[in-house]
Design an enzyme around this catalytic site. Sequence first.
Site, PDB file in Angstrom:
ATOM      1  N   HIS A 207      -8.839  68.006 -14.535  1.00  0.00           N
ATOM      2  CA  HIS A 207      -7.803  66.987 -14.759  1.00  0.00           C
ATOM      3  C   HIS A 207      -8.462  65.712 -15.253  1.00  0.00           C
ATOM      4  O   HIS A 207      -9.680  65.544 -15.141  1.00  0.00           O
ATOM      5  CB  HIS A 207      -7.052  66.679 -13.454  1.00  0.00           C
ATOM      6  CG  HIS A 207      -7.916  66.027 -12.413  1.00  0.00           C
ATOM      7  ND1 HIS A 207      -8.866  66.715 -11.690  1.00  0.00           N
ATOM      8  CD2 HIS A 207      -8.004  64.731 -12.000  1.00  0.00           C
ATOM      9  CE1 HIS A 207      -9.492  65.886 -10.883  1.00  0.00           C
ATOM     10  NE2 HIS A 207      -9.006  64.672 -11.044  1.00  0.00           N
ATOM     11  N   HIS A 264     -12.527  66.332 -15.647  1.00  0.00           N
ATOM     12  CA  HIS A 264     -13.522  66.724 -14.649  1.00  0.00           C
ATOM     13  C   HIS A 264     -12.908  67.690 -13.642  1.00  0.00           C
ATOM     14  O   HIS A 264     -11.678  67.840 -13.579  1.00  0.00           O
ATOM     15  CB  HIS A 264     -14.126  65.482 -13.967  1.00  0.00           C
ATOM     16  CG  HIS A 264     -13.122  64.546 -13.357  1.00  0.00           C
ATOM     17  ND1 HIS A 264     -12.273  63.756 -14.106  1.00  0.00           N
ATOM     18  CD2 HIS A 264     -12.801  64.282 -12.066  1.00  0.00           C
ATOM     19  CE1 HIS A 264     -11.508  63.035 -13.305  1.00  0.00           C
ATOM     20  NE2 HIS A 264     -11.801  63.348 -12.066  1.00  0.00           N
ATOM     21  N   ARG A 274     -18.904  69.507   0.887  1.00  0.00           N
ATOM     22  CA  ARG A 274     -18.986  68.319   0.022  1.00  0.00           C
ATOM     23  C   ARG A 274     -17.942  67.324   0.511  1.00  0.00           C
ATOM     24  O   ARG A 274     -16.788  67.686   0.763  1.00  0.00           O
ATOM     25  CB  ARG A 274     -18.707  68.702  -1.436  1.00  0.00           C
ATOM     26  CG  ARG A 274     -18.686  67.509  -2.387  1.00  0.00           C
ATOM     27  CD  ARG A 274     -18.455  67.952  -3.830  1.00  0.00           C
ATOM     28  NE  ARG A 274     -18.000  66.835  -4.635  1.00  0.00           N
ATOM     29  CZ  ARG A 274     -18.793  66.047  -5.364  1.00  0.00           C
ATOM     30  NH1 ARG A 274     -20.089  66.258  -5.401  1.00  0.00           N
ATOM     31  NH2 ARG A 274     -18.287  65.055  -6.061  1.00  0.00           N
TER      32      ARG A 274
HETATM   33  C1  GA4 Z   1      -5.552  62.966 -10.038  1.00  0.00           C
HETATM   34  C2  GA4 Z   1      -6.325  61.703  -9.603  1.00  0.00           C
HETATM   35  C3  GA4 Z   1      -6.037  61.295  -8.156  1.00  0.00           C
HETATM   36  O1  GA4 Z   1      -6.718  62.176  -7.253  1.00  0.00           O
HETATM   37  C4  GA4 Z   1      -4.520  61.330  -7.845  1.00  0.00           C
HETATM   38  C5  GA4 Z   1      -4.057  62.762  -8.055  1.00  0.00           C
HETATM   39  C6  GA4 Z   1      -2.580  63.056  -7.732  1.00  0.00           C
HETATM   40  C7  GA4 Z   1      -2.433  63.632  -6.313  1.00  0.00           C
HETATM   41  O2  GA4 Z   1      -3.305  64.366  -5.840  1.00  0.00           O
HETATM   42  O3  GA4 Z   1      -1.405  63.343  -5.696  1.00  0.00           O
HETATM   43  C8  GA4 Z   1      -2.095  64.018  -8.850  1.00  0.00           C
HETATM   44  C9  GA4 Z   1      -3.229  64.027  -9.917  1.00  0.00           C
HETATM   45  C10 GA4 Z   1      -4.097  62.852  -9.558  1.00  0.00           C
HETATM   46  C11 GA4 Z   1      -2.703  63.923 -11.375  1.00  0.00           C
HETATM   47  C12 GA4 Z   1      -1.366  64.671 -11.637  1.00  0.00           C
HETATM   48  C13 GA4 Z   1      -0.456  64.732 -10.408  1.00  0.00           C
HETATM   49  C14 GA4 Z   1      -0.783  63.561  -9.495  1.00  0.00           C
HETATM   50  C15 GA4 Z   1      -1.745  65.447  -8.440  1.00  0.00           C
HETATM   51  C16 GA4 Z   1      -0.903  65.909  -9.581  1.00  0.00           C
HETATM   52  C17 GA4 Z   1      -0.647  67.173  -9.852  1.00  0.00           C
HETATM   53  C18 GA4 Z   1      -4.230  60.737  -6.480  1.00  0.00           C
HETATM   54  C19 GA4 Z   1      -3.755  60.671  -8.951  1.00  0.00           C
HETATM   55  O4  GA4 Z   1      -3.386  59.518  -8.993  1.00  0.00           O
HETATM   56  O5  GA4 Z   1      -3.495  61.593  -9.936  1.00  0.00           O
END
Ligand code: GA4
Length: 331
Positions: A207, A264, A274
Amino acid sequence: MVVLSQPALEHFSIIETYQPSSCLYSGIPVVDMRHPEAKFHVVEACEKYGFFKLINHDVPLEFMANLEAEAVNFFNLPQSEKDKAGPPDPYGYGSKSIGPNGDVGWIEYLLLNSNPQITSQKTLAIFKQSPHDFRSAVEKYITEMKKLAYEVLELMADGLRIEPRNIFSRFIRDEKSDSCFRLNHYPPCPELQTLKKGSNLIGFGEHTDPQILSVLRSNNTSGLEICLRDGTWVSVPADHSSFFLNVGDALQVMTNGRFQSVKHRVLADRVKSRISMIYFGGPPLNEKIAPLPCLVSKEEDCLYKEFTWCEYKCSAYKSKLADYRLGQFEK
Ligand code: GA4
């Protein structure tokens, strides 16, 4: 991608990598914060990789170690205790499921809003589960992360020779900044030894981060991988005393694509846990995000439409992790 028959791993993604995941890649850019040319190194790293390792950052190691110890304590609590702080809404404790749209990973985590004024009931429940001074370790660490993120964003402005210096940092300096903080635990997965060589288990699927800038610190277990511009995945050697910074989608837009938000992912390890802690610096919900006019030479070169952070965030929460979220905001 191959889905396994082992019951324990049935619902998880397994990927084939053609290099052992322990393969150390030495080409990750390193920025020495004390170097007189650091501002140009930051810009170069963000243009080429959207990612860099930061050394000589002046964040006392004790802040990192204290929070790691508190996180280990929390993740060692009985499952029933941790579950009291979940499921995430999006804040709170989560296990295996990531986001609201069916993504899963070999992970458990805590997601917190980094603004103390928006401390949710779930977050308070988390702190109640922990016998130690978890809350204060989190708050001290977040304070350090904010300072570090401001400094790095100001270095970026200097390196890009744009003014004012706070052109990026003002978004996360704002008291309404929608920033969040994540503690991740990737437990070891002994079942991995039953898989064929080169197969890896996804801890957190690929993502890009939606925000402006993310600051990650992990213990000494590797697993993080970044995707280079040519599509190859490289393993980032762990270094518990450094930070790893990555450009988020909002910064890609503000720089009109000059900086790239890096794709990443994290792979699970067979024997080692981890722990990672990530600060995601985001703008206030009502803030408008658009390419900075000083970085767009001609109107027709402008790559993105203007949108509010709230619009972007809402659309991100309707997406799956691996989706390309900026597509609908391109011109
Ligand atoms: C990716 C980056 C951060 O961890 C996060 C994630 C968020 C979540 O876990 O709630 C998201 C992900 C992240 C991107 C798309 C959406 C939202 C899970 C998901 C499928 C907290 C963020 O802000 O975006």
